[in-house]
Design an enzyme around this catalytic site. Structure first.
Site, PDB file in Angstrom:
ATOM      1  N   TYR A 138       9.191   2.446   9.889  1.00 19.61           N
ATOM      2  CA  TYR A 138       9.324   3.456   8.835  1.00 19.61           C
ATOM      3  C   TYR A 138      10.810   3.728   8.647  1.00 19.61           C
ATOM      4  O   TYR A 138      11.536   3.945   9.619  1.00 19.61           O
ATOM      5  CB  TYR A 138       8.646   4.770   9.234  1.00 19.61           C
ATOM      6  CG  TYR A 138       7.137   4.812   9.159  1.00 19.61           C
ATOM      7  CD1 TYR A 138       6.416   4.025   8.277  1.00 19.61           C
ATOM      8  CD2 TYR A 138       6.440   5.702   9.972  1.00 19.61           C
ATOM      9  CE1 TYR A 138       5.037   4.108   8.213  1.00 19.61           C
ATOM     10  CE2 TYR A 138       5.055   5.796   9.910  1.00 19.61           C
ATOM     11  CZ  TYR A 138       4.357   4.995   9.028  1.00 19.61           C
ATOM     12  OH  TYR A 138       2.995   5.090   8.977  1.00 19.61           O
ATOM     13  N   HIS A 191       4.748   7.299   2.414  1.00 22.61           N
ATOM     14  CA  HIS A 191       5.517   6.063   2.291  1.00 22.61           C
ATOM     15  C   HIS A 191       4.866   5.070   1.345  1.00 22.61           C
ATOM     16  O   HIS A 191       3.669   5.119   1.093  1.00 22.61           O
ATOM     17  CB  HIS A 191       5.742   5.398   3.659  1.00 22.61           C
ATOM     18  CG  HIS A 191       4.506   4.802   4.292  1.00 22.61           C
ATOM     19  ND1 HIS A 191       3.773   5.436   5.251  1.00 22.61           N
ATOM     20  CD2 HIS A 191       3.888   3.612   4.111  1.00 22.61           C
ATOM     21  CE1 HIS A 191       2.764   4.670   5.636  1.00 22.61           C
ATOM     22  NE2 HIS A 191       2.801   3.552   4.954  1.00 22.61           N
ATOM     23  N   GLU A 243       7.993   1.518   4.244  1.00 19.96           N
ATOM     24  CA  GLU A 243       7.567   0.834   5.458  1.00 19.96           C
ATOM     25  C   GLU A 243       7.705  -0.661   5.238  1.00 19.96           C
ATOM     26  O   GLU A 243       7.380  -1.167   4.166  1.00 19.96           O
ATOM     27  CB  GLU A 243       6.095   1.168   5.769  1.00 19.96           C
ATOM     28  CG  GLU A 243       5.570   0.440   7.020  1.00 19.96           C
ATOM     29  CD  GLU A 243       4.078   0.667   7.298  1.00 19.96           C
ATOM     30  OE1 GLU A 243       3.302   0.818   6.330  1.00 19.96           O
ATOM     31  OE2 GLU A 243       3.698   0.663   8.479  1.00 19.96           O
ATOM     32  N   HIS A 278       0.849  -1.205   0.000  1.00 20.95           N
ATOM     33  CA  HIS A 278       0.000   0.000   0.000  1.00 20.95           C
ATOM     34  C   HIS A 278       0.872   1.237   0.000  1.00 20.95           C
ATOM     35  O   HIS A 278       2.099   1.145   0.090  1.00 20.95           O
ATOM     36  CB  HIS A 278      -0.940   0.012   1.218  1.00 20.95           C
ATOM     37  CG  HIS A 278      -0.247   0.132   2.543  1.00 20.95           C
ATOM     38  ND1 HIS A 278       0.128  -0.966   3.294  1.00 20.95           N
ATOM     39  CD2 HIS A 278       0.158   1.211   3.259  1.00 20.95           C
ATOM     40  CE1 HIS A 278       0.725  -0.561   4.409  1.00 20.95           C
ATOM     41  NE2 HIS A 278       0.763   0.752   4.416  1.00 20.95           N
ATOM     42  N   HIS A 300       1.271   0.237  14.911  1.00 22.22           N
ATOM     43  CA  HIS A 300       0.237   1.242  14.674  1.00 22.22           C
ATOM     44  C   HIS A 300      -1.031   0.848  15.430  1.00 22.22           C
ATOM     45  O   HIS A 300      -1.427  -0.325  15.406  1.00 22.22           O
ATOM     46  CB  HIS A 300      -0.148   1.306  13.197  1.00 22.22           C
ATOM     47  CG  HIS A 300       0.936   1.777  12.292  1.00 22.22           C
ATOM     48  ND1 HIS A 300       1.607   2.964  12.463  1.00 22.22           N
ATOM     49  CD2 HIS A 300       1.472   1.226  11.170  1.00 22.22           C
ATOM     50  CE1 HIS A 300       2.491   3.127  11.491  1.00 22.22           C
ATOM     51  NE2 HIS A 300       2.440   2.080  10.697  1.00 22.22           N
ATOM     52  N   HIS A 345      -5.923  -1.886   4.715  1.00 26.15           N
ATOM     53  CA  HIS A 345      -5.748  -0.717   3.844  1.00 26.15           C
ATOM     54  C   HIS A 345      -5.024  -1.093   2.561  1.00 26.15           C
ATOM     55  O   HIS A 345      -4.127  -1.926   2.551  1.00 26.15           O
ATOM     56  CB  HIS A 345      -5.054   0.456   4.541  1.00 26.15           C
ATOM     57  CG  HIS A 345      -3.734   0.141   5.188  1.00 26.15           C
ATOM     58  ND1 HIS A 345      -3.324  -1.115   5.544  1.00 26.15           N
ATOM     59  CD2 HIS A 345      -2.724   0.965   5.558  1.00 26.15           C
ATOM     60  CE1 HIS A 345      -2.128  -1.054   6.107  1.00 26.15           C
ATOM     61  NE2 HIS A 345      -1.743   0.188   6.123  1.00 26.15           N
TER      62      HIS A 345
END
Lengths: 114, 308
Positions: free
Chosen positions: B256, B215, B266, B153, B247, B200
């Protein structure tokens, strides 16, 4: 190993930076503050400084943040320069307000500028 | 759930300041498989486990950042349908001919309200993952490099993320998974959207400058692999932004870090499965720190500021 003294004029902070490290990396490695750290790879522009005195070698940095004209007058990203002499510099990166302390008269506790 | 329409993120074209330095870094540190260069000099990579020809393209430029982000769709008929949806939504589209990217079919390109260039495509050569389709072995992760499972992503920064959300939801069939509200309790600071059963496939943060990259993310299979990635990064003097940590949003574990041009990448693991009947999760402004970095429970300066 050769090391040089880097003076951050905004804070009066100075530190010794080995010649194989970037000016930013040398500061961070000793836990010193003054220059904001971002990507440390020449892409984001937050560690931009104006070198007032001294010499350095440099690697490629993003033109989005440093023009050829700026680079020519020592306005560079501190993550992309390695000292070849003692350096005096001032911070101009866009996160300056977040990390750069104002220099207060003796006896007054340092505060973060806004 | 039957997945049709937009399937998944398929490629990211990333600008690098020195491609000669970047190719060995993406090969040896990231552990991606080099898939050749085209006549423009762009360098192509895939992960070991990806089947399609490439998922990362590097282009040398004088500034870092993201050229475009592409999603693979089910088939050519779907591509035509989605282009019609985009136009009905008032979005201008253009067709990039097959072969412009190596081993890739025709692409439908458009610009998001935040200024980012997005592409849809249906065809990219299946070169396989070296394990075959019959009685495959497990791909044991050993040897050099991080060796992620897939390019997974991206998080994009720009002003009109509300316009992006409308476009992704109404024209492309994405679902809203999580959001962060600003202090007013109304305005979205950030959005996490999916086109699949992942937590996501694209994320958005409101930011003054358009077209910025926060990112590009790569999936790892376990938390152990995340820790292994951190060891590899330190050994190779990779600039780590934060992590390993977790997260709150998506609940994935993460690091990161930055490529040699300052593009944030990431490596992450986990996150929950999403189904379209799920209720979107909201994070309030006073808990945004825990949403972004669950262990520290505070934002770092770099999260909202450092982009390419």
């Amino acid at each position: 190993m050769t090391a040089y003294t880097i003076l951050i004029e905004d804070t009066g902070e100075s530190y010794r930076c080995a010649d194989h490290r970037s000016v930013l990396q040398g500061m961070e490695a000793l836990g010193k503050k003054g220059i904001p750290a971002g990507c440390r790879q020449g892409g984001c522009g937050v560690c931009k400084v104006q070198v007032a005195q001294g010499s350095f070698s440099k690697r490629v940095m993003s033109r989005e943040h440093v023009s050829a004209e700026e680079e020519a007058i020592g306005c560079v990203l501190s993550c992309c320069i390695k000292p070849t002499s003692d350096l005096r510099l001032s911070v101009i990166g866009k996160m300056k307000k977040n990390v750069c302390r104002t220099v207060e008269p003796a006896g007054v506790r340092p505060v973060y500028s806004t | 759930m039957t997945m049709t329409g937009v399937l998944r993120p398929g490629h990211a074209q990333i600008r690098v300041l020195d491609i000669k330095e970047s190719i060995p870094w993406y090969t040896d540190v990231m552990g991606l498989v080099p898939m050749g260069q085209d006549r423009q000099g762009r360098a192509y990579f895939k992960t070991r486990q990806e089947h399609d020809h490439h998922s990362v393209i590097l282009r040398q430029a004088d500034r870092a950042g993201l050229d475009f982000f592409g999603f693979k769709v089910l088939d050519k008929a779907t591509l035509d349908d989605l282009e019609k949806n985009l136009r009905a939504h008032g979005v201008a589209t253009e067709r990039i001919p097959a072969g412009d990217l190596l081993e890739t079919g025709e692409r439908v390109r458009f610009t998001l309200p935040t200024g980012h260039v997005i592409e849809l495509y249906a065809e990219k050569k299946d070169v396989g993952n070296a394990m075959g389709y019959t009685n495959p072995e497990v791909d044991v992760i050993e040897g050099k490099g991080i060796c992620p499972v897939r390019m997974d992503h991206a998080l994009l920064y720009g002003p009109d993320i509300d316009g992006n959300r409308e476009l992704f939801q109404k024209a492309l069939g994405f679902s809203l998974v999580e959001r962060v509200k600003l202090e007013d309790g109304q305005t979205d600071l950030a959005l996490w959207l999916t086109c699949s059963a992942k937590a996501h496939d694209i994320a958005l943060v409101r930011h003054a400058e358009p077209g910025k990259l926060h990112h590009v993310a790569f999936l790892l299979s376990t938390w152990e692999q995340v820790l292994r990635a951190a060891d590899i990064m330190s050994k190779h003097r990779v600039s780590i932004d934060i992590g390993p940590t977790r997260h709150g949003i998506t609940q994935g574990t993460t690091i990161y870090f930055f490529d040699p041009s300052g593009n944030r990448l990431e490596t992450f693991c986990g996150g929950y499965d999403f189904y379209p009947d799920m209720h979107p999760v909201t994070w309030t402004w006073d808990e945004v720190g825990a949403g972004i970095f669950y262990h520290d429970r505070k934002l770092n300066d770099a999260f909202l500021t450092v982009v390419t």
